[in-house]
Design a protein around this motif. Structure first.
Motif, mmCIF file in Angstrom:
data_model
loop_
_atom_site.group_PDB
_atom_site.id
_atom_site.type_symbol
_atom_site.label_atom_id
_atom_site.label_comp_id
_atom_site.label_asym_id
_atom_site.label_seq_id
_atom_site.Cartn_x
_atom_site.Cartn_y
_atom_site.Cartn_z
ATOM 1 N N TRP A 1 70.397 -4.263 -1.862
ATOM 2 C CA TRP A 1 71.081 -4.683 -0.707
ATOM 3 C C TRP A 1 72.323 -5.536 -1.444
ATOM 4 O O TRP A 1 73.412 -5.448 -0.607
ATOM 5 C CB TRP A 1 70.459 -5.539 0.327
ATOM 6 N N ILE A 2 72.115 -6.276 -2.345
ATOM 7 C CA ILE A 2 73.333 -6.871 -3.001
ATOM 8 C C ILE A 2 74.488 -5.764 -3.611
ATOM 9 O O ILE A 2 75.532 -6.303 -3.021
ATOM 10 C CB ILE A 2 73.155 -7.621 -4.459
ATOM 11 N N HIS A 3 74.146 -4.477 -4.156
ATOM 12 C CA HIS A 3 75.023 -3.643 -4.384
ATOM 13 C C HIS A 3 75.549 -3.021 -3.220
ATOM 14 O O HIS A 3 76.503 -2.594 -3.170
ATOM 15 C CB HIS A 3 74.480 -2.908 -5.307
ATOM 16 N N LEU A 4 74.643 -2.624 -2.164
ATOM 17 C CA LEU A 4 74.902 -1.794 -1.161
ATOM 18 C C LEU A 4 75.921 -2.404 -0.093
ATOM 19 O O LEU A 4 76.887 -1.898 0.503
ATOM 20 C CB LEU A 4 73.856 -1.400 -0.613
ATOM 21 N N ARG A 5 75.546 -3.688 0.358
ATOM 22 C CA ARG A 5 76.233 -4.556 1.280
ATOM 23 C C ARG A 5 76.919 -5.933 0.837
ATOM 24 O O ARG A 5 77.901 -6.174 1.379
ATOM 25 C CB ARG A 5 75.294 -4.881 2.338
ATOM 26 N N VAL A 6 76.171 -6.531 0.221
ATOM 27 C CA VAL A 6 76.492 -8.009 -0.003
ATOM 28 C C VAL A 6 77.962 -8.035 -0.747
ATOM 29 O O VAL A 6 78.931 -8.546 -0.522
ATOM 30 C CB VAL A 6 75.524 -8.702 -0.746
#
Length: 101
Positions: A33-38
């Motif tokens: 999720w860090i790479h995809l959204r944050v």
């Protein structure tokens, strides 16, 4: 009024996203999720914050009578992402707690 809200909210959302990045780095998830959204949302907030600090933006923004909805959409976008990412962090923490019990 809108300019004060906008100028105050963008840095707050950026800080919240940085905190969420830290929290997510401490939680194992099957999705990055860090790479995809944050990171993408944080990058957007950082760019907006830089824009806010520019003199030209301040002069233009204070005179806006049209297009306010365009700036409001930034706030909605950032707020929605922060809220949903917080839910995701909580769900992942709960999943981990259930798994360790």
């Amino acid at each position: 009024m809108v300019d004060r809200v906008y100028k105050a909210a963008i840095p707050e959302f950026r800080r919240a996203l940085e905190e969420l990045r830290q929290e997510l780095s401490n939680v194992r998830t099957s999705t990055d999720w860090i790479h995809l959204r944050v990171e993408p949302v944080l990058e957007h907030a950082t760019r907006l914050e830089r824009l806010l600090s520019s003199r030209k933006f301040s002069n233009e923004f204070s005179r806006l009578t049209k297009g306010v909805a365009l700036f409001h959409s930034d706030l909605v976008y950032l707020r929605t992402n922060v809220v949903e990412l917080r839910k995701l962090v909580q769900a992942e923490k709960m999943r981990l707690e259930r798994g360790s019990s």
